[in-house]
Design an enzyme around this catalytic site. Structure first.
Site, short mmCIF file in Angstrom:
data_model
loop_
_atom_site.label_atom_id
_atom_site.label_comp_id
_atom_site.label_asym_id
_atom_site.label_seq_id
_atom_site.Cartn_x
_atom_site.Cartn_y
_atom_site.Cartn_z
N GLU A 41 0.82 -1.20 0.00
CA GLU A 41 0.00 0.00 0.00
C GLU A 41 0.86 1.26 0.00
OE1 GLU A 41 -3.02 0.20 -0.74
OE2 GLU A 41 -3.25 -1.98 -0.75
N TYR A 124 -6.73 6.04 4.36
CA TYR A 124 -6.72 5.07 3.26
C TYR A 124 -5.89 3.83 3.64
CZ TYR A 124 -5.38 2.43 -0.72
OH TYR A 124 -5.14 1.36 -1.54
N ASP A 142 -9.05 5.41 -2.72
CA ASP A 142 -7.88 5.86 -3.47
C ASP A 142 -8.41 6.45 -4.79
OD1 ASP A 142 -8.59 3.71 -5.03
OD2 ASP A 142 -6.56 2.90 -5.20
#
Ligand code: SF4
Length: 331
Positions: A41, A124, A142
């Protein structure tokens, strides 16, 4: 089950069924290891999948566990990140690993609240780790998910301020509730990456087109202001002394802890660069010029000489790595 819930359930099922058939098999999608998911990520923020694939496996050869990352030198971490850009992500990942080892017994927490307390982890990333690693119904937004959701509800208000932002978070929160939240989030991201693309959404083959209200999807999402491109010139010196090159260790936020060519304070009108290139960082387009220079009588505190053979082991931002390679006649 009311009408809205029924629609959501069918929407989720259609999206997940498509994802199982057409979604890409990526290494971070075949693991539930929170550390591996966290690394993916962090790498994927502002970097394309194809680039991340070149770095992902090598990262775990260097830092196989969160603990090994926590104990690594910052310069080794930056060196491993070299080429991915946006180096603050590497520093945040490193700080996060140290924090988890020091305060959480070396294990990433599994709830959103604790994940959000970790250095460098925003809403996020916390949602991604919680849903992909722990299968919790945590929403993520995102760029791909924002685009898909905004189009699905034909959101005409700007997505970069209120009420657009809250509308999207609420929708993501509502939709993720249900079985397999991690798979659902992956499917939503994948739809944005493969079908509901920015310029030419392939609506004719979209698995959720019956739920979509976008009349002109290419005009959505909308932003309030478009950041203006800023052009900037940066001048550096190429100073070689035998088999050594003068480099500068950066302390500023952009490349903190990395090595670059030393800055050129003054350039004479008749000086011609020995190397130049353009590169972009967020909204900046930088024209980098390198001028040949003489060894200074007194070194600046952040400058030092390095043997040519040691340079590959130093963390250097890509434009400076490229400058040095070219000037050494490498390529
Ligand atoms: S129908 Fe088109 S705009 Fe709507 S979600 Fe699918 S690809 Fe995107």
């Amino acid at each position: 089950m009311n009408q809205v819930e029924l629609q959501s359930t069918r929407f989720r099922a259609a999206l997940i069924a498509w994802y199982r058939l057409d979604g890409r098999i990526l290494p971070w999608r075949t693991t539930a290891d929170p550390y591996r998911i966290l690394v993916s990520e962090m790498m994927l923020q502002q970097t394309q999948v194809v680039t991340v694939l070149r770095y992902y496996d090598r990262w775990f050869q260097l830092f196989p566990t969160l603990e090994s990352l926590a104990h690594a030198d910052e310069s080794d971490v930056l060196h491993a990140w070299q080429g991915l850009g946006y180096y603050s992500r590497a520093r945040h990942l490193h700080q996060c690993a140290r924090w988890v080892v020091e305060h959480c017994g070396g294990k990433l927490p599994c709830d959103i609240k604790s994940l959000l307390e970790l250095p460098g982890i925003g809403r996020y990333t916390a949602g991604a780790v919680a849903s992909f690693a722990f299968n919790l119904p945590a929403p993520i937004l995102d760029a791909n998910v924002i685009r898909v959701l905004a189009r699905l509800v034909n959101l005409e208000t700007p997505i970069d301020r209120e009420p657009g932002k809250s509308t999207l978070w609420e929708l993501a929160e509502h939709l993720v509730r249900g079985p397999e939240p991690g798979t659902f989030n992956s499917a939503l991201m994948e739809l944005g990456a493969l079908v509901c693309t920015p310029r030419a959404p392939a609506c004719e083959r979209c698995p959720v087109k019956t739920y979509c209200r976008a009349s002109h999807p290419q005009n959505i999402p909308r932003k309030s202001v478009r950041a203006e491109v800023v052009r900037r010139q940066e001048n550096y010196r190429w100073i070689r002394r035998g088999d050594q090159i003068l480099l500068r260790k950066c302390a500023g936020p952009r490349w903190k802890g990395m090595w670059t060519l030393p800055l050129a304070d003054e350039i004479q009108n008749d000086e011609v660069p020995v190397f130049e290139m353009r590169h972009s960082v967020t909204r900046f387009v930088i024209h980098l010029k390198v001028f040949s220079g003489r060894a200074p009588a007194v070194l600046a505190p952040d400058n030092s000489y390095h043997r040519v053979k040691d340079i590959p082991d130093l963390p250097m931002p890509t434009p400076h790595r490229r400058s040095v390679d070219v000037l050494l006649g490498g390529r």
